[in-house]
Scaffold this active site. Structure first.
Site, PDB file in Angstrom:
ATOM      1  CE  LYS A 258     -17.184  12.333  -7.524  1.00  0.00           C
ATOM      2  NZ  LYS A 258     -17.557  11.068  -8.159  1.00  0.00           N
TER       3      LYS A 258
ATOM      4  CE1 TYR B  93      16.021   7.815  -1.058  1.00  0.00           C
ATOM      5  CE2 TYR B  93      13.918   8.760  -1.723  1.00  0.00           C
ATOM      6  CZ  TYR B  93      14.877   8.520  -0.752  1.00  0.00           C
ATOM      7  OH  TYR B  93      14.690   8.998   0.521  1.00  0.00           O
TER       8      TYR B  93
END
Length: 379
Positions: A39, A271
């Site tokens: 999956k 940042y």
């Protein structure tokens, strides 16, 4: 320039390691069959190549969450038994039945949609009845089990369905000795016994996930479902390292350094300037960011092997890039930065990134985005 150096980043997938992992898990399965769970694009590793490799190594079932994932395996030409379990009303039941996919049913609505689709397809649906033995997620509650079993048996008698499996899922198999493990085993045995007394004759009864396959042999029954362990990652550090179980991590995530530059002391990085250089130093720019699945939560903590040493992400992880402080060491643009791998070369592991990001290694590998090409080796 070689192909490896020319790529911005790559997730190298070692299919030989995956096959070895499948064989190691089969050796622990006590004679049970093995379902290779692929999956979420094989936990980020590439569903079709990993499914093929798992079948080559002895897996006899493939498992997916969604029917679309299962149908994609069939479209790629993969044979054998395929099961999917995460359904919503109106799903592609008919397409799955026509593609010989085993479907999971947790309630009457799903059984009725499977029966209707089987009628439209003109063939028998292969159905696994899922019991909620204590996880509290998908699955039929014990109080509702008699009604589901009775309706499934009626559908069997009409030829609409064949109950090929009875199954459930553990809540805490990754926590050794947790009391819910024994409790769920008891409930599962009781619910299986009830269904079989009612006339259900399943091909497979299955409960064990990766951690239970490794540590709860009494849960193996006819089939074990191995997901994360197949990719060489321990389901839980409490259970042991991958090497403790004879497993090897399959994915190595790396990038080419995009820029190297000298900066003075006191230079803010990324940042917010959460990191400031303590002295004159060399910075290396790694062109991977949270858009590629690098967790922003690992800002200032994520480990990276660059220029022969493990460094730490300096400042915040940005959308497309992050910086490491080489502390005066030198490297060149195009040099390899390894975020995680098996650890053979001293590089970090996915588990170390999980610790840095306060998550689990499952999330680290599955979140690597589609901008990062999967390069399959060992085919």
């Amino acid at each position: 320039m070689n192909e490896k150096a020319s790529l911005r980043a790559r997730a190298e997938i070692d299919l030989a390691a995956l096959r070895a992992n499948v064989r190691a898990l089969l050796a622990r399965a006590g004679g049970a069959q093995l379902m290779a769970v692929v999956k979420s694009d094989a936990y980020g590793h590439g569903a079709v190549p990993c499914a093929r490799a798992a079948l080559e190594a002895g897996a006899t079932w493939l498992g997916t969450a969604t029917p679309q994932e299962a149908l994609a395996l069939r479209a790629a030409g993969l044979g054998g038994r395929v099961m999917c379990w995460l359904w919503t009303p109106g799903g592609p039941w008919r397409e799955a039945i026509e593609a010989d996919i085993d479907v999971s049913v947790s309630g009457l609505w799903a059984l009725r949609e499977a029966v209707a689709a089987a009628g439209e397809a003109g063939r028998t649906a292969r159905v696994h009845l899922k019991a909620d033995t204590g996880l509290g997620r998908n699955g039929c509650q014990p109080a509702d089990w008699p009604e589901l079993v009775a309706e499934a048996r009626t559908a069997e008698e009409t030829g609409a369905v064949r109950v090929t499996g009875l199954w459930s899922h553990f809540a805490c198999a990754d926590e050794p000795g947790h009391p819910s493990i024994a409790a769920q085993l008891t409930v599962f045995r009781d619910m299986v016994a009830y269904a079989e007394k009612a006339g259900v004759e399943p091909e497979v009864r299955h409960l064990a996930n990766s951690p239970a396959t490794l540590t709860v042999p009494e849960s193996h029954f006819d089939l074990v479902r191995t997901g994360i362990a197949m990719y060489g990652i321990s389901p839980s550090p409490e259970l042991g390292t991958p090497a403790d179980f004879g497993l090897r991590p399959v994915m190595t995530l790396s990038a080419s350094v995009a820029l190297v530059k000298q900066v003075p002391a006191g230079h803010g990085i990324s940042y917010g300037h959460h990191y400031t250089t303590p002295s004159e130093t060399t910075l290396a720019l790694v062109p991977l960011g949270y858009a590629d699945g690098i967790p922003r939560h690992a800002s200032g903590r994520g480990p990276v092997l660059v220029a022969g040493r493990v460094r730490t992400v300096a400042g915040r992880v940005a959308m497309d890039q992050f910086v490491v402080d080489l502390e005066g060491d030198r490297t060149e643009p195009g040099a390899e930065a390894v975020l995680f791998g098996p650890g053979d070369r001293g590089e970090p592991t996915a588990e170390e990134w999980a610790v840095a990001a306060d998550t689990i290694a499952y999330e680290i590998v599955t979140r690597i985005g589609t901008r990062v090409p999967r390069v399959h080796v060992g085919a």
